[in-house]
Structures are given as structure tokens and as C-alpha cells.
Design an enzyme around this catalytic site. Structure first.
Site, short mmCIF file in Angstrom:
data_model
loop_
_atom_site.label_atom_id
_atom_site.label_comp_id
_atom_site.label_asym_id
_atom_site.label_seq_id
_atom_site.Cartn_x
_atom_site.Cartn_y
_atom_site.Cartn_z
N HIS A 111 1.18 -1.07 0.41
CA HIS A 111 -0.21 0.06 -0.28
C HIS A 111 1.06 0.73 -0.13
O HIS A 111 2.09 1.49 0.49
CB HIS A 111 -1.15 0.17 1.07
N CYS A 160 5.46 6.11 4.53
CA CYS A 160 4.48 5.72 4.37
C CYS A 160 4.13 6.14 3.03
O CYS A 160 3.02 5.56 1.82
CB CYS A 160 3.48 5.34 5.34
N HIS A 217 5.10 0.02 -0.20
CA HIS A 217 5.69 -0.89 0.57
C HIS A 217 5.14 -2.21 0.71
O HIS A 217 3.50 -1.83 0.99
CB HIS A 217 6.38 -0.35 1.90
N HIS A 270 3.66 -5.34 3.35
CA HIS A 270 2.94 -5.94 4.65
C HIS A 270 3.56 -7.26 5.07
O HIS A 270 2.40 -8.02 3.96
CB HIS A 270 2.63 -5.20 5.66
N ASP A 279 -4.64 -10.49 -0.74
CA ASP A 279 -3.61 -11.98 -0.85
C ASP A 279 -2.00 -10.91 -1.56
O ASP A 279 -2.92 -11.49 -3.41
CB ASP A 279 -3.59 -13.03 -0.74
N HIS A 280 -1.22 -10.67 -1.90
CA HIS A 280 -0.38 -10.71 -2.49
C HIS A 280 -1.02 -9.44 -3.47
O HIS A 280 -1.09 -9.37 -5.37
CB HIS A 280 -0.46 -11.77 -3.57
N GLU A 284 -0.02 -5.57 11.60
CA GLU A 284 0.79 -4.62 10.28
C GLU A 284 2.76 -4.97 10.54
O GLU A 284 2.66 -5.68 9.59
CB GLU A 284 0.19 -3.46 9.97
NI NI Z 1 2.78 -0.30 5.63
#
Ligand code: NI
Length: 140
Positions: free
Chosen positions: A15, A34, A40, A42, A80-81, A124
Site C-alpha cells: 500500500h 509511508c 511498500h 507488509h 493477498d498479494h 501490520e
Molecule cells: Ni505500511
């Protein structure tokens, strides 16, 4: 007897935190690194807590297979992904983990009916976690 069941799922997504209503300078100041244009990723740890009466017959609150199927089909396949910024869920919402937690709660509330959905919690990072248990959000 009422009991609670919590199950953990892992998924990965990327995100970028950026609010359309803020200037570039404000976004940079609010979100820091961010707000990096490249985003980036997670590895999110999702915990889903459900509750219900323990069945005298099976000894369970609900069948884990049912919960796993619901989470797999409605949540993991969706997030996911993925790049969260590209999803319709976040077309008008910043994909913070607060908003992701609420989105997943609302999806499961609609799709899983074998037990009562109590809470969704997302880690996270090892230092950040977020919870949503429904109800009003008066600060929005
Ligand atoms: Ni983040």
C-alpha cells in the site's frame, strides 16, 4: 456454554498512504515514508475471533473448515498479494490498516454465519496492531 475462537491467517499486500484531500506536502508530513510513491509491503497477520455456544454434539463453536473457507474465499483471495490502493475497497479510502481492518470485518460479517463474528485484529508489524469489533465510529 459460550466460547470464543480465534484463528490466524497470514497474507501479504502493498500500500501507499496518501489522502487525495491533502496536498503533497501535507501527505508527506502526515504519512512520512509511508507516502513514498512506490509504496511498500507488509506481511499482515489477521486474527478473526468468533463466538457461540459450544455444540454438545461436536464440542465446537463452529467448524474451522467453514471459517477457513469463508476467510479464504472472501478475504484472502481479495487482498493477498495485491496492491491495496488499486482495489475498489480503497477507491475512496486511504488503505491504512485501520481501514483494512474495518473492511475485512464488514466482509466477514456478511459472508460468515456459522458463528457470531466478534472481532478482527490485524498485526501490520510487530509493533502495530489494529482491532475492529463493529459499532459506531464517531470520530470519522
Ligand atoms: Ni505500511
Amino acid at each position: 456454554m459460550k466460547a470464543y475462537l480465534t484463528r490466524e491467517y497470514i497474507f501479504s499486500a502493498s500500500h501507499r498512504l496518501h489522502a487525495d484531500g491533502l496536498s503533497d506536502e501535507q501527505n508527506s508530513s502526515v504519512y512520512g515514508k509511508c507516502n513514498n510513491p512506490h509504496g511498500h509491503g507488509h506481511n499482515y497477520s489477521l486474527e478473526v475471533t468468533v463466538s457461540g455456544q459450544v455444540s454438545p454434539e461436536t464440542g465446537m463453536v463452529c467448524n474451522l473448515v467453514d471459517l477457513d473457507e469463508a476467510v479464504q474465499h472472501t478475504v484472502l483471495q481479495r487482498f493477498d498479494h495485491r496492491n491495496l490502493n488499486m482495489l475498489a475497497d480503497f477507491a475512496a479510502l486511504v488503505p491504512t490498516t485501520e481501514n483494512l481492518t474495518e473492511a475485512i470485518y464488514n466482509i466477514l460479517k456478511q459472508s460468515f454465519h456459522s458463528a457470531h463474528l466478534e472481532k478482527v485484529r490485524i498485526e501490520e508489524t510487530s509493533k502495530n496492531s489494529f482491532e475492529y469489533a463493529g459499532g459506531e465510529t464517531p470520530c470519522r
